[in-house]
Every structure is written in structure tokens, then in C-alpha cells.
Design a protein around this motif. Structure first.
Motif, short mmCIF file in Angstrom:
data_model
loop_
_atom_site.label_atom_id
_atom_site.label_comp_id
_atom_site.label_asym_id
_atom_site.label_seq_id
_atom_site.Cartn_x
_atom_site.Cartn_y
_atom_site.Cartn_z
N ARG A 125 0.84 -1.20 0.00
CA ARG A 125 0.00 0.00 0.00
C ARG A 125 0.88 1.25 0.00
NH1 ARG A 125 -4.84 1.78 -1.68
NH2 ARG A 125 -5.15 3.88 -0.83
N ARG A 126 0.52 2.22 -0.79
CA ARG A 126 1.24 3.48 -0.83
C ARG A 126 0.91 4.32 0.40
NH1 ARG A 126 -2.64 3.03 -4.49
NH2 ARG A 126 -4.38 4.52 -4.46
N THR A 130 0.02 10.08 -0.70
CA THR A 130 0.11 9.83 -2.14
C THR A 130 -1.26 9.41 -2.64
OG1 THR A 130 0.75 7.50 -1.84
CG2 THR A 130 2.52 9.12 -1.91
N ARG A 132 -4.02 8.56 -5.79
CA ARG A 132 -4.33 8.17 -7.17
C ARG A 132 -5.83 8.28 -7.39
NH1 ARG A 132 -1.12 2.56 -8.67
NH2 ARG A 132 0.97 3.12 -7.92
N THR A 198 6.86 -4.54 -0.14
CA THR A 198 6.19 -4.39 -1.44
C THR A 198 6.61 -5.51 -2.38
OG1 THR A 198 7.94 -3.03 -2.45
CG2 THR A 198 6.24 -1.87 -1.22
N VAL A 205 1.47 0.05 -5.96
CA VAL A 205 2.42 0.92 -5.23
C VAL A 205 3.78 0.85 -5.90
CG1 VAL A 205 2.82 -0.98 -3.59
CG2 VAL A 205 3.52 1.35 -2.98
N ASN A 206 4.38 2.02 -6.14
CA ASN A 206 5.74 2.06 -6.68
C ASN A 206 6.72 2.41 -5.56
OD1 ASN A 206 5.83 4.95 -6.37
ND2 ASN A 206 4.81 5.18 -8.36
N GLU A 208 8.64 5.03 -4.95
CA GLU A 208 8.49 6.36 -4.35
C GLU A 208 7.30 6.42 -3.42
OE1 GLU A 208 7.93 11.04 -5.78
OE2 GLU A 208 8.07 9.42 -7.27
N GLU A 209 6.19 5.81 -3.82
CA GLU A 209 4.99 5.80 -2.96
C GLU A 209 5.23 5.01 -1.69
OE1 GLU A 209 1.46 6.14 -6.33
OE2 GLU A 209 2.41 4.21 -5.91
N SER A 212 7.43 6.99 0.78
CA SER A 212 6.76 8.13 1.38
C SER A 212 6.18 7.82 2.76
CB SER A 212 5.64 8.64 0.46
OG SER A 212 6.18 9.21 -0.72
N TRP A 213 6.06 6.52 3.11
CA TRP A 213 5.63 6.16 4.46
C TRP A 213 6.61 6.70 5.51
CZ3 TRP A 213 1.16 4.54 6.25
CH2 TRP A 213 0.28 3.80 5.44
#
Length: 253
Positions: A125-126, A130, A132, A198, A205-206, A208-209, A212-213
Motif C-alpha cells: 500500500r502506498r 500519495t 491516485r 512491497t 504501489v511504486n 516512491e509511494e 513516502s511512508w
């Protein structure tokens, strides 16, 4: 070691009791998921870790209960359900929608009780900031089924069984509604460690996302990437369990 608290709340499921453990891992399922998803994990971690899996309403033994269609509503109810475990060392492991619920539940514990889990492992999960544009919950039944087929998280044989689909679609739609209408509210960062897992090919989720956590903890942070897609943890269970054990041992220190 204190005895494990008895669980008589439908939200909480203990598949493999581990009375000698010094840590309870609370597992938060994905959208459309249920407590039974974590049964193999509970077996693998027992007797060292007491695993308690959440059972959201509207599925399996709770299928006759109304679903909850918001992350806030779910997190509020989960926070209340976890009261029997108060005073016991906890860690949270949430996958996909469950990662968001684990995070929001930890925030509620910090704000309401002044306590947090020893650490969070957030999977697939992003980070909350972030955003979308998503509208899976607005699709018809065929569109909803197409989405879960794309993510490879459901046995294809189950998707052609009309009786199972009829039972599963309401909770699945409710979960997608919850996660896709979620709005992050600013607040203090958590004080506990956060780890993010991930799948390398996860469309949800990529990198970068996932990274960001880090904005949401004042403690240590790391990302681990595994081979596979959104349900990498079902594709490589041994590797994921080994990594999870390492993180839980780190949380204990």
C-alpha cells in the motif's frame, strides 16, 4: 509470562494460540480478505508469536453483518475491539487496505491511550499522502471481478462460482469504497518503527509511494521489496515470513 487474554469479540480470531509468546501480532487483511488469509502465517510464527487476525464484518462467519464502508469506521471499531489486548506488547501487520487500517488504528491508539504498537509492517500500500484517482468501487460487478483477477489475489475457480461471488461481492465493494474514499487527515507522526513490504511488480504501489511512508514515523524506517505482484506474500511465503520474523525481533529490542 502472563496468560493470553481470551478473545470473545467477532473482530478477533486466533488460529494458533501461542501462550508462551511475548508478543501479539495483529494482522489486518486486504480488501475482500478475511482472517483466514493469515492462518498459514499464524501457524508459521507459533509458538513464538501470538497472531491475532482481524475479521471484518460482512464475510465468512460475519457475513450476515452489515459491511463498514469507510476506513475511519473500520479503524474506530478495530481500536475498540483491541481493548482486551491492552497492556500486551503488540505489533501490526497489514496488507493493502489492511496497511491503511493498521496505520489509522495505531494513530488512534496513540491519540486515545497514549500507547502505540512496538512497530508496524505495512504491505502492498502506498503512503496516505500519495493519491491516485481510483473508482473500482463504482464499477459494475464484472468490473469489480476484473480488478481482483488482475491482482491475482483470488483463486480463479472461486470467481466462476456464482454462490461464492454473490456472498463475496458486497464485502469486496464495501472495502473498495472504504479505501478509495479515504481522505488522510494531518496529524503527528508515529513514534514506533515502520517497515514497508512491497512486490517488485505491484501495480498498486511504486518505490516512491512506498518510501513516502517514512514521513509518518519519527522512529526508524525501511522498505523491503520482494519478487512478485500485489500478492507477492502468497507467491513467496517463506521469504516473507523470514523477513517478518527479523522485523518483529527488531521491534522487541
Amino acid at each position: 509470562m502472563a496468560e493470553l487474554p481470551l478473545l470473545d469479540d467477532p473482530w478477533l480470531v486466533r488460529h494458533h494460540p501461542a501462550p508462551g509468546s511475548d508478543l501479539t501480532l495483529v494482522c489486518f487483511p486486504h480488501a475482500g480478505g478475511s482472517a483466514s488469509y493469515f492462518r498459514p502465517l499464524a501457524g508459521a510464527l507459533a509458538p513464538r508469536v501470538d497472531v491475532v487476525s482481524l475479521q471484518y464484518p460482512g464475510r465468512q462467519d460475519r457475513r450476515n453483518e452489515p459491511c463498514i464502508e469507510s476506513v475511519d469506521g473500520l479503524a474506530d471499531a478495530i481500536t475498540r475491539a483491541l481493548r482486551p489486548l491492552a497492556g500486551r506488547p503488540l505489533a501490526f501487520f497489514g496488507h493493502s487496505m489492511g496497511a491503511m487500517l493498521a496505520f489509522e488504528t495505531a494513530r488512534r491508539l496513540a491519540a486515545g491511550q497514549g500507547t502505540e504498537p512496538l512497530g508496524l509492517v505495512l504491505s502492498g500500500r502506498r503512503a496516505p499522502r500519495t493519491v491516485r484517482e481510483e473508482n473500482v468501487h463504482l464499477r459494475d460487478d464484472a468490473g469489480l471481478i476484473a480488478e481482483i483477477q488482475k491482482l491475482n489475489g483470488t483463486d480463479p475457480a472461486l470467481l466462476v462460482d456464482e454462490d461464492i461471488l454473490r456472498m463475496a461481492l458486497p464485502s469486496l465493494r464495501a472495502d473498495y469504497t472504504a479505501v478509495e474514499t479515504y481522505v488522510y487527515r494531518e496529524g503527528p507522526a508515529l513514534d514506533c518503527p515502520v517497515r514497508v513490504f512491497t512486490g517488485a511488480a505491484d501495480p498498486q504501489v511504486n518505490r516512491e509511494e512506498a518510501e513516502s511512508w517514512a514521513e509518518h514515523t519519527a522512529s526508524t524506517f525501511a522498505v523491503r521489496t520482494f519478487p512478485g505482484g500485489h500478492f507477492y506474500l502468497s507467491e513467496h511465503p517463506g521469504e516473507v515470513i523470514a523477513a517478518l520474523v527479523e522485523e518483529l525481533d527488531d521491534f522487541r529490542r
